[in-house]
Design a protein around this motif. Structure first.
Motif, PDB file in Angstrom:
ATOM      1  N   THR A  55      25.760  34.521  36.917  1.00  0.00           N
ATOM      2  CA  THR A  55      26.433  35.831  36.880  1.00  0.00           C
ATOM      3  C   THR A  55      27.809  35.677  36.254  1.00  0.00           C
ATOM      4  O   THR A  55      28.413  34.600  36.277  1.00  0.00           O
ATOM      5  N   ASP A  56      28.294  36.827  35.711  1.00  0.00           N
ATOM      6  CA  ASP A  56      29.516  36.782  34.906  1.00  0.00           C
ATOM      7  C   ASP A  56      30.757  36.812  35.780  1.00  0.00           C
ATOM      8  O   ASP A  56      30.793  37.470  36.829  1.00  0.00           O
ATOM      9  N   VAL A  57      31.773  36.091  35.323  1.00  0.00           N
ATOM     10  CA  VAL A  57      33.126  36.188  35.871  1.00  0.00           C
ATOM     11  C   VAL A  57      34.059  36.431  34.692  1.00  0.00           C
ATOM     12  O   VAL A  57      33.710  36.159  33.535  1.00  0.00           O
ATOM     13  N   ASN A  58      35.237  36.953  34.998  1.00  0.00           N
ATOM     14  CA  ASN A  58      36.172  37.300  33.923  1.00  0.00           C
ATOM     15  C   ASN A  58      36.932  36.044  33.500  1.00  0.00           C
ATOM     16  O   ASN A  58      38.083  35.807  33.887  1.00  0.00           O
ATOM     17  N   ASP A  59      36.268  35.263  32.675  1.00  0.00           N
ATOM     18  CA  ASP A  59      36.884  34.019  32.186  1.00  0.00           C
ATOM     19  C   ASP A  59      37.137  34.068  30.691  1.00  0.00           C
ATOM     20  O   ASP A  59      37.449  33.035  30.082  1.00  0.00           O
ATOM     21  N   ASN A  75      33.925  43.077  34.156  1.00  0.00           N
ATOM     22  CA  ASN A  75      34.822  42.057  33.613  1.00  0.00           C
ATOM     23  C   ASN A  75      35.188  42.320  32.159  1.00  0.00           C
ATOM     24  O   ASN A  75      36.112  41.685  31.631  1.00  0.00           O
ATOM     25  N   ALA A  76      34.442  43.235  31.502  1.00  0.00           N
ATOM     26  CA  ALA A  76      34.735  43.553  30.101  1.00  0.00           C
ATOM     27  C   ALA A  76      35.386  44.924  29.952  1.00  0.00           C
ATOM     28  O   ALA A  76      35.577  45.391  28.827  1.00  0.00           O
ATOM     29  N   LYS A 131      40.881  45.436  32.725  1.00  0.00           N
ATOM     30  CA  LYS A 131      41.254  46.155  33.932  1.00  0.00           C
ATOM     31  C   LYS A 131      41.199  45.244  35.153  1.00  0.00           C
ATOM     32  O   LYS A 131      42.004  45.381  36.074  1.00  0.00           O
ATOM     33  N   HIS A 132      40.240  44.319  35.187  1.00  0.00           N
ATOM     34  CA  HIS A 132      40.060  43.448  36.345  1.00  0.00           C
ATOM     35  C   HIS A 132      40.281  41.991  35.890  1.00  0.00           C
ATOM     36  O   HIS A 132      39.501  41.471  35.080  1.00  0.00           O
ATOM     37  N   VAL A 133      41.304  41.357  36.431  1.00  0.00           N
ATOM     38  CA  VAL A 133      41.649  39.980  36.059  1.00  0.00           C
ATOM     39  C   VAL A 133      41.388  39.068  37.250  1.00  0.00           C
ATOM     40  O   VAL A 133      41.765  39.369  38.385  1.00  0.00           O
ATOM     41  N   ASP A 134      40.736  37.937  37.002  1.00  0.00           N
ATOM     42  CA  ASP A 134      40.457  36.927  38.031  1.00  0.00           C
ATOM     43  C   ASP A 134      41.588  35.892  38.007  1.00  0.00           C
ATOM     44  O   ASP A 134      41.771  35.185  37.007  1.00  0.00           O
ATOM     45  N   PRO A 135      42.346  35.790  39.088  1.00  0.00           N
ATOM     46  CA  PRO A 135      43.494  34.839  39.074  1.00  0.00           C
ATOM     47  C   PRO A 135      43.073  33.393  38.839  1.00  0.00           C
ATOM     48  O   PRO A 135      43.889  32.581  38.385  1.00  0.00           O
ATOM     49  N   ARG A 136      41.814  33.028  39.133  1.00  0.00           N
ATOM     50  CA  ARG A 136      41.386  31.646  38.955  1.00  0.00           C
ATOM     51  C   ARG A 136      41.415  31.207  37.494  1.00  0.00           C
ATOM     52  O   ARG A 136      41.470  30.004  37.189  1.00  0.00           O
ATOM     53  N   PHE A 137      41.360  32.192  36.579  1.00  0.00           N
ATOM     54  CA  PHE A 137      41.229  31.831  35.160  1.00  0.00           C
ATOM     55  C   PHE A 137      42.448  32.245  34.343  1.00  0.00           C
ATOM     56  O   PHE A 137      42.363  32.369  33.117  1.00  0.00           O
TER      57      PHE A 137
END
Length: 785
Positions: A253-257, A294-295, A346-352
């Motif tokens: 599954t996709d993550v915002n990386d 994520n896009a 719009k949605h940013v994942d702090p891990r990346f």
């Protein structure tokens, strides 16, 4: 001879099974104390058999029946006097017993997974007396398990998902295999798991079947799906065990990386200056390898000289940035605009966040193209005023328009006649001056809304439109008049000073300070002795009586002229006549009757006498009507239908009346031709006192006059005909006039029946008239002799 591992395991199983069976056979013959058993003719003895359970190996494939065990009683001396009987589950069908020896055999292959044990009952009988020598006893035959079932994945195949970039050891899914063998005996149902396909990306725990990630940083954008094959093997995975497999589809599954990136650093678009507000100028999109939320993008204009002219929004379906116009473009004012546009997730994942900023910038340049535009008026709406008394040709106002293009072409003006159908106004084509072309009337139309057209001289197809509202100012050019048609009555017993009518006035004009009317009687009527007028000073006036004793027989109607003046400058006036009728009223002053004819009767008659007279008159009228109706019904069969031409028919009469002088038997006047006066039929549904006009005698006058009179007489006859339909209908008249060369051929044309006219000339008219010549010629008797 050397044995392999498999053969050695099977050998050990057979040795163990043999030892178990030997122990069971010895246990069968053991005795135990029980309740005493009594048998007739014998001394009391103790119970001499007790059954334990037997064991039978499942899936026996031999050709001979499988020996299960032996039943034996201490009473049995071996002389064949004892007979053994077996009953219960599977007796005779699966298990059989030798009635002499008590040996039990299985005749069919047994499957523990179908039935794990069987419960049976055994009895020993005396063969001669067929009586039991031992009490009936119950025992169990248990099926011994072997490893004949492989593990199975009842929920497979499996699908699972795990986020991309997950750390090693992240749990994906757990798979479970089941084995139908006996889990309490041996290792036949003890399963271990292994992965046959899917390394090195995933692994599986041998005992639990939990699948986990085995590699770090697996990227969905590189590969988003994996197919795994998992094996489950019994016998704790040892050689000789059975196995089963299943498939597991794992989706990343996709993550915002992945941050968004514009494919180009700058864009350029050309747009015409005539593009309407809210139109789309361009679409731009930042690329993002991620999908779903994520896009999702956000776009904004961060800099540039078009901040107030353009705006950008996002298309939620395509995630494109849509640039639209907020203000009208003008090539003559500005020819290009530059915009700095930013796109961000719009949605940013702090891990990346370490992968870089999740936003990007680009430059958009918009070039405005020149367009030949129509003339533009200095005002969108012009408001003008003019008095309705203005003269034709007077100036009302001026409109102006100019060519917005750099060429500044001259402009010509005209009025859209669809908005000025009556052509009340004209406009100067060069100056735009609007003048009156007709006299104006505010009461007809208070406001005129016209459209003025301005077109370029060099390009007449470019037309601009301006709107002019011309308000007509009021002048006092309408005299006041009664507000309504009054129906005024005065009672015969009215008292002096009694108000009989309150009147008001209306004026089509609309003065700025409102209407103010003044009421008075005209000079001729000011000194009358019957009525007076009082102005109430509130735009109303009251009509009062000056005397009493009004009588209808003296005068039933009075006409009172009233003079009304308005407050305009100059003021206008009018004289309106009020009609006053004298009526008989009841005690409450309510008019009962206003007809003067009622007083023609003698004054001394009472109401009851008057009603009696009217009833008698009505009765007489009904009797007369009935008599007339009955007489007409008697005559109707002898009257010719007027639609038929009686001159072209021979009528035979069988009436043996009183001769030619008997006019009661037949009306001779009905047989006369059109040149003789006709009697008018009397309408049956009208009272006799109504006098009908008889038809005039037709003279020797022109045909068109005769035809008109004929139609008129037929029309009057249809109006009073009681049989005519009560609605409009088409009447057809076949009238031929009076111009026949042969004139009338009937002797009925003569008023007297004793006519001596000679009809011999009829024989000269041809065969068609031979019959008439024979009937009316000389030497023959008259028709009515």
């Amino acid at each position: 001879m050397k044995l392999g591992k498999v053969e050695f395991c099977h050998f050990l199983q057979i040795i163990g099974l043999f030892l178990c069976l030997s122990g069971m056979s010895q246990a069968e013959l053991s005795r135990s104390r029980s309740k005493p058993y009594f048998q007739a003719g014998r001394p009391r003895t103790k119970r001499s058999w007790v059954w334990n359970q037997f064991f039978v190996l499942e899936e026996y494939m031999g050709s001979d029946p499988l020996y299960v065990g032996k039943l034996h009683s201490d009473v049995d001396k071996g002389d064949g006097s004892i007979k053994y009987i077996l009953s219960g589950e599977g007796a005779s069908s699966i298990f059989i017993i030798d009635e002499n020896t008590g040996d039990i055999h299985a005749t069919k292959r047994l499957d523990r997974e179908e039935q794990a044990y069987y419960t049976l009952r055994a009895q020993a009988l005396d063969r001669l007396t067929n009586k039991p020598v031992e009490p009936e006893s119950e025992f169990v035959i248990k099926i011994q398990d072997i490893n004949d079932n492989e593990p199975k994945f009842l929920d497979g195949p499996y699908t699972a998902g795990v986020p991309e970039m997950s750390p090693v050891g992240t749990s994906v899914v757990q798979v479970t295999a089941t084995d139908a063998d006996d889990p309490t005996y041996g290792n036949s149902a003890r399963v271990v798991y292994s992965i046959l396909q899917g390394q090195p990306y995933f692994s599986v725990e041998p005992k639990t079947g939990v699948i986990k990630t085995a590699l770090p940083n697996m990227d969905r954008e590189a590969k988003d799906q994996y197919l795994l094959v998992i094996q489950a093997k019994d016998m704790v995975g040892q050689n000789g065990g059975l196995s089963g497999t299943t498939s597991v589809t794992v989706t990343l599954t996709d993550v915002n990386d992945n941050p968004p990136r514009f494919p180009r650093r700058s864009y350029q678009y050309n747009v015409p200056e005539s593009l309407p507000v809210a139109s789309v100028v361009a679409r731009i999109k930042a690329a993002d390898a991620d999908v779903g939320p994520n896009a999702e993008m956000e776009y904004k204009i961060v800099d540039g000289d078009g901040l107030g002219v353009f705006k950008i929004s996002v298309d939620k379906d395509t995630q494109e940035g849509i640039i639209t116009i907020q203000k009208e473009l003008d090539f003559e004012a500005k020819t290009s605009y530059t915009l700095r546009i930013e796109a961000s997730n719009k949605h940013v994942d702090p891990r990346f966040l370490s992968l870089g900023p999740f936003s990007d910038m680009t430059t958009v340049k918009i070039i405005v193209e020149d367009v030949d535009e129509p003339p533009v008026f200095s005002s969108h709406l012009y408001s003008m005023e003019v008095s309705e008394a203005t003269q034709v040709g007077n100036i009302i106002g001026t409109v102006t328009a100019h060519d917005p293009d750099s060429s500044n072409s001259p402009v010509r003006y005209s009025i859209d006649r669809n908005t000025d159908l009556e052509r009340y106004f004209n406009i100067d084509a060069n100056s735009g001056v609007i003048t009156t072309a007709k006299s104006l009337d505010r009461e007809t139309n208070a406001v005129h809304n016209i459209t003025v057209l301005a077109m370029e001289s060099q390009n007449p197809s470019q037309i601009g439109r301006g709107y002019v509202a011309i308000t007509i100012l009021d002048i006092n050019d309408n005299a006041p008049e009664f507000a309504m048609d009054y129906e005024t009555t005065v009672c015969e017993n009215a008292q002096p000073g009694q108000i009989i009518q309150k009147i008001s006035a209306v004026d089509k004009d609309e003065p700025s300070n409102g209407h103010q009317f003044y009421f008075s009687l005209t000079a001729d009527a000011a000194n009358n002795h019957n009525f007076s007028l009082k102005d109430n000073k509130d735009n109303t006036a009251s009509v009062l009586t000056r005397r009493n004793g009004f009588r209808r027989q003296e005068q039933s109607v009075y006409y009172l002229p009233i003079f009304i003046v308005d407050s305009g400058s100059p003021s206008l006036s009018s004289t309106n006549t009020l009609t006053i009728r004298v009526c008989d009223c009841d005690a409450d002053g309510i008019a009962q009757t206003c007809n003067a004819e009622a007083y023609i009767l003698p004054a001394g008659l009472s109401t009851g006498a008057l009603i009696a007279i009217l009833a008698c008159v009505l009765t007489l009228l009904v009797l007369v009507l009935m008599i007339v109706t009955m007489r007409r019904r008697k005559k109707e069969p002898l009257i010719f239908d007027e639609e038929r031409d009686i001159r072209e028919n021979i009528v035979r009469y069988d009436d043996e009346g009183g001769g030619e002088e008997d006019t009661e038997a037949f009306d001779m006047a009905a047989l006369r031709n059109l040149n003789v006066i006709r009697d008018t039929k009397t309408r049956r549904d009208v009272t006799p006192e109504i006098q009908f006009l008889s038809r005039p005698t037709f003279k020797s006058i022109p045909d068109n006059v005769i035809f008109r009179e004929f139609i008129w007489e037929r029309l009057k006859e249809a109006d009073i005909d009681p049989c005519a339909p009560p609605y409009d209908s088409l009447q057809t008249y076949a009238f031929e006039g009076n111009g026949s060369v042969a004139e009338s051929l009937s002797s009925l044309d003569s008023i007297s029946s004793n006519s001596d006219q000679n009809y011999d000339y009829l024989s000269d008219w041809g065969p068609r008239f031979k019959r008439l010549a024979d009937m009316y010629g000389t030497g023959q008797d008259g028709l009515y002799s």
